[in-house]
Design a protein around this motif. Structure first.
Motif, PDB file in Angstrom:
ATOM      1  N   PHE A   1       0.712  -1.335   0.056  1.00 30.83           N
ATOM      2  CA  PHE A   1      -0.026  -0.277  -0.107  1.00 30.83           C
ATOM      3  C   PHE A   1       0.775   1.722   0.171  1.00 30.83           C
ATOM      4  O   PHE A   1       0.812   2.247  -0.875  1.00 30.83           O
ATOM      5  CB  PHE A   1      -1.055  -0.235   1.287  1.00 30.83           C
ATOM      6  CG  PHE A   1      -2.041   0.630   1.118  1.00 30.83           C
ATOM      7  CD1 PHE A   1      -2.625   1.538   0.301  1.00 30.83           C
ATOM      8  CD2 PHE A   1      -3.089   0.934   2.037  1.00 30.83           C
ATOM      9  CE1 PHE A   1      -2.909   2.575  -0.251  1.00 30.83           C
ATOM     10  CE2 PHE A   1      -3.836   1.982   2.174  1.00 30.83           C
ATOM     11  CZ  PHE A   1      -4.334   3.033   0.932  1.00 30.83           C
ATOM     12  N   ALA A   2       1.979   1.222   1.011  1.00 33.98           N
ATOM     13  CA  ALA A   2       3.176   2.264   1.312  1.00 33.98           C
ATOM     14  C   ALA A   2       3.008   2.264  -0.169  1.00 33.98           C
ATOM     15  O   ALA A   2       3.805   3.740  -0.463  1.00 33.98           O
ATOM     16  CB  ALA A   2       3.969   2.282   2.372  1.00 33.98           C
TER      17      ALA A   2
ATOM     18  N   GLU B   1      -6.670   0.004  -6.737  1.00 33.05           N
ATOM     19  CA  GLU B   1      -6.435  -1.462  -6.332  1.00 33.05           C
ATOM     20  C   GLU B   1      -6.569  -0.954  -4.565  1.00 33.05           C
ATOM     21  O   GLU B   1      -6.886  -1.959  -3.783  1.00 33.05           O
ATOM     22  CB  GLU B   1      -5.838  -2.368  -6.995  1.00 33.05           C
ATOM     23  CG  GLU B   1      -6.074  -3.214  -8.489  1.00 33.05           C
ATOM     24  CD  GLU B   1      -5.717  -3.883  -9.096  1.00 33.05           C
ATOM     25  OE1 GLU B   1      -3.637  -4.122  -8.425  1.00 33.05           O
ATOM     26  OE2 GLU B   1      -6.035  -3.727 -10.276  1.00 33.05           O
ATOM     27  N   GLN B   2      -5.592  -0.799  -4.512  1.00 31.49           N
ATOM     28  CA  GLN B   2      -5.617  -0.836  -2.643  1.00 31.49           C
ATOM     29  C   GLN B   2      -6.067  -0.140  -1.929  1.00 31.49           C
ATOM     30  O   GLN B   2      -6.674  -0.549  -0.949  1.00 31.49           O
ATOM     31  CB  GLN B   2      -3.833   0.128  -2.657  1.00 31.49           C
ATOM     32  CG  GLN B   2      -2.868  -0.580  -3.377  1.00 31.49           C
ATOM     33  CD  GLN B   2      -2.203  -2.189  -2.493  1.00 31.49           C
ATOM     34  OE1 GLN B   2      -2.443  -2.224  -1.129  1.00 31.49           O
ATOM     35  NE2 GLN B   2      -1.677  -2.975  -2.810  1.00 31.49           N
ATOM     36  N   PHE B   3      -6.069   1.250  -2.649  1.00 33.26           N
ATOM     37  CA  PHE B   3      -7.402   1.366  -1.585  1.00 33.26           C
ATOM     38  C   PHE B   3      -8.899   1.103  -2.165  1.00 33.26           C
ATOM     39  O   PHE B   3      -9.517   0.832  -0.882  1.00 33.26           O
ATOM     40  CB  PHE B   3      -7.535   2.707  -2.684  1.00 33.26           C
ATOM     41  CG  PHE B   3      -6.873   4.001  -2.082  1.00 33.26           C
ATOM     42  CD1 PHE B   3      -6.924   4.491  -0.449  1.00 33.26           C
ATOM     43  CD2 PHE B   3      -6.055   4.038  -2.652  1.00 33.26           C
ATOM     44  CE1 PHE B   3      -6.147   5.915   0.031  1.00 33.26           C
ATOM     45  CE2 PHE B   3      -5.324   5.948  -2.353  1.00 33.26           C
ATOM     46  CZ  PHE B   3      -5.172   6.709  -1.474  1.00 33.26           C
TER      47      PHE B   3
ATOM     48  N   PHE C   1       2.310  10.283   4.058  1.00 27.70           N
ATOM     49  CA  PHE C   1       1.097   9.439   3.733  1.00 27.70           C
ATOM     50  C   PHE C   1       1.685   7.878   3.707  1.00 27.70           C
ATOM     51  O   PHE C   1       1.303   7.493   4.212  1.00 27.70           O
ATOM     52  CB  PHE C   1      -0.196   9.600   2.708  1.00 27.70           C
ATOM     53  CG  PHE C   1      -0.847   8.399   2.510  1.00 27.70           C
ATOM     54  CD1 PHE C   1      -1.356   7.871   3.956  1.00 27.70           C
ATOM     55  CD2 PHE C   1      -1.664   8.544   1.418  1.00 27.70           C
ATOM     56  CE1 PHE C   1      -2.978   7.404   3.694  1.00 27.70           C
ATOM     57  CE2 PHE C   1      -3.332   8.042   1.232  1.00 27.70           C
ATOM     58  CZ  PHE C   1      -3.449   6.985   2.554  1.00 27.70           C
ATOM     59  N   ALA C   2       2.610   7.656   3.424  1.00 30.45           N
ATOM     60  CA  ALA C   2       3.614   6.752   3.295  1.00 30.45           C
ATOM     61  C   ALA C   2       3.758   6.132   4.235  1.00 30.45           C
ATOM     62  O   ALA C   2       3.566   4.716   4.840  1.00 30.45           O
ATOM     63  CB  ALA C   2       4.187   6.309   1.857  1.00 30.45           C
ATOM     64  N   CYS C   3       4.522   6.958   4.783  1.00 30.96           N
ATOM     65  CA  CYS C   3       5.611   6.965   5.790  1.00 30.96           C
ATOM     66  C   CYS C   3       4.282   6.590   6.799  1.00 30.96           C
ATOM     67  O   CYS C   3       4.524   5.573   8.075  1.00 30.96           O
ATOM     68  CB  CYS C   3       5.892   7.689   6.213  1.00 30.96           C
ATOM     69  SG  CYS C   3       7.301   8.060   5.204  1.00 30.96           S
ATOM     70  N   ALA C   4       3.179   6.917   7.248  1.00 31.00           N
ATOM     71  CA  ALA C   4       2.526   6.844   8.184  1.00 31.00           C
ATOM     72  C   ALA C   4       2.092   5.305   7.720  1.00 31.00           C
ATOM     73  O   ALA C   4       1.456   5.036   9.373  1.00 31.00           O
ATOM     74  CB  ALA C   4       1.104   7.431   8.616  1.00 31.00           C
TER      75      ALA C   4
END
Lengths: 199, 199
Positions: A44-45, B13-15, B44-47
Motif C-alpha cells: 500500500f505504502a 486497487e489498494q484503496f 502518507f506512505a510513511c504513516a
C-alpha cells in the motif's frame, strides 16, 4: 485513547485529509491498515509512492501517464485531426468509457477562474495552441464542464482557435438520457429546446 | 484508460481493498494522491509503514500501543481490581470516551466462533487468566458485543473465571437512551423488562 497511540492517530489524520473521508471513517481505515499483513501494508505504502513518482504529464496531451508518451497519443489508429479538450484527467477516463470517440485529447488541468486566481497562462493552453499549429488538426471539441467557468474557458478557447481556421465545437446540452423532464432544471430545458433537432 | 496508467490502477486497487471503499471512491482517492505534493504523499506512505511497524500489543491488556506498556496499564491512578473484557481495540476507544470507567481493560481480539474457526485458544484468554491469578483482581466486566458469539464468549469466560472467586458481570441490556420504544426490537425489550430496576 486514540490520541495515546500516536502512529494510529497520525495515520487516521492522513486518511482524514483525503476527499470525502470523515473523522470516523478515517479511524476505521487506520485500524484496517493494522489488520493487514506487513507485506500488504508495505505494498500500500509503495503504491502511494510509486503513483506519485512514476506518473507525470504526457508531453503531447498533458494527460497523466507513466510512459514517455501516453497510450492514446502513441496509438497510431486514432484520428489526429480531432482534439477533445477536457478540464482534468478524470474526464478522459469518462470519455474513453463511451468507446465512441476515436480522436485525441488535450487536458487543460483546470478552467479559467479569476476568482480563484486561475488565469489562462496557468492552464495548458499554449500547449494546445502548439498542437493546433500542426496542419493535421481540423476540429477542436471543447468538453469543459457546463459550469460558468467551463463556459468562459470554452469561449476563450474558441476565440483563440477560430482565427487558426479550425472548427471549434462544444458538447451538446440537453436532457440526460433516461432522465425525467420533471427533474430537469430550467436552464438545461432551455438549452435542450434551443438545441432541438429534426426527428 | 485507467488500466493504461498502471501505477494509478495499482493505487486504486489498494484503496479498494479498504473496508467500505468501492471502485469509484478508490479511483477518486487515487487521483487525490496525485494532487498531493511529493512531501504529503511521502508522509502518507510513511504513516502507513510506521503504524504497522510501531504499533504492537500491550503485553498486559493486549490493547494496541506504540510503547512498551500501554498508557492505561501504565497509569497508576486506575483501579486495578476491575478488568473490562472487550472484543477488539476499537471498543476500548468507545469505552474511554464515556470517561466513567476507571478500571483496566483486556482485549480478546475476537470472539469464540467455531463456524469461522475461532476457538478459545486463538483469543487472548490465557493472558486474561494469568492476570486474574493476581489477587488484586476482584471483578471482571464482560463487555463483548450482544451477538450470539459475544454471548457464547461471555458464558465461556464466566465459567472459567467464577471458580477463581472473581465476580463476573456483564453490561446491562435495555432500551438505548434517547431511543423510542416503538423502534426497539422484541429481544431488547424483553431483556429491558427482565432487567427492570426499582425507581
Amino acid at each position: 485513547m486514540a490520541d495515546h497511540i500516536e502512529p494510529l492517530t497520525k495515520l487516521a489524520e492522513q486518511f482524514g485529509r483525503l476527499p470525502g473521508i470523515g473523522r470516523k471513517t478515517a479511524l476505521r481505515l487506520a485500524f484496517s491498515v493494522l489488520d493487514m499483513t506487513d507485506e500488504q501494508a508495505n505494498e500500500f505504502a509503495c503504491a502511494i509512492k510509486e503513483a506519485k513518482t512514476k506518473i507525470h504529464l504526457c508531453p503531447i496531451c498533458q494527460n497523466l501517464t507513466d510512459k514517455d508518451i501516453c497510450d492514446i497519443c502513441a496509438d497510431d489508429t486514432r484520428d489526429r485531426s480531432t482534439i477533445c479538450v477536457l478540464e482534468d484527467p478524470r474526464a478522459v477516463l469518462v470519455l474513453e468509457r463511451v468507446r465512441e470517440f476515436k480522436g485525441m485529447y488535450h487536458v487543460l488541468h483546470g478552467v479559467i477562474s479569476p476568482m480563484s486566481g486561475v488565469t489562462p497562462d496557468k492552464l495548458k493552453i499554449k500547449e494546445l495552441l502548439a498542437r493546433c499549429e500542426d496542419s493535421e488538426v481540423k476540429e477542436i471539441i471543447i468538453a469543459t464542464n457546463p459550469t460558468v467557468e467551463g463556459e468562459a474557458t470554452a469561449m476563450y478557447l474558441s476565440r483563440l482557435l477560430k482565427p487558426l481556421g479550425i472548427i471549434v465545437t462544444r458538447l451538446a446540452y440537453g436532457v440526460p438520457v433516461g432522465g425525467d423532464l420533471e427533474y430537469a432544471d430550467e436552464v438545461t430545458l432551455y438549452r435542450a429546446l434551443e438545441g432541438r433537432r429534426d426527428v
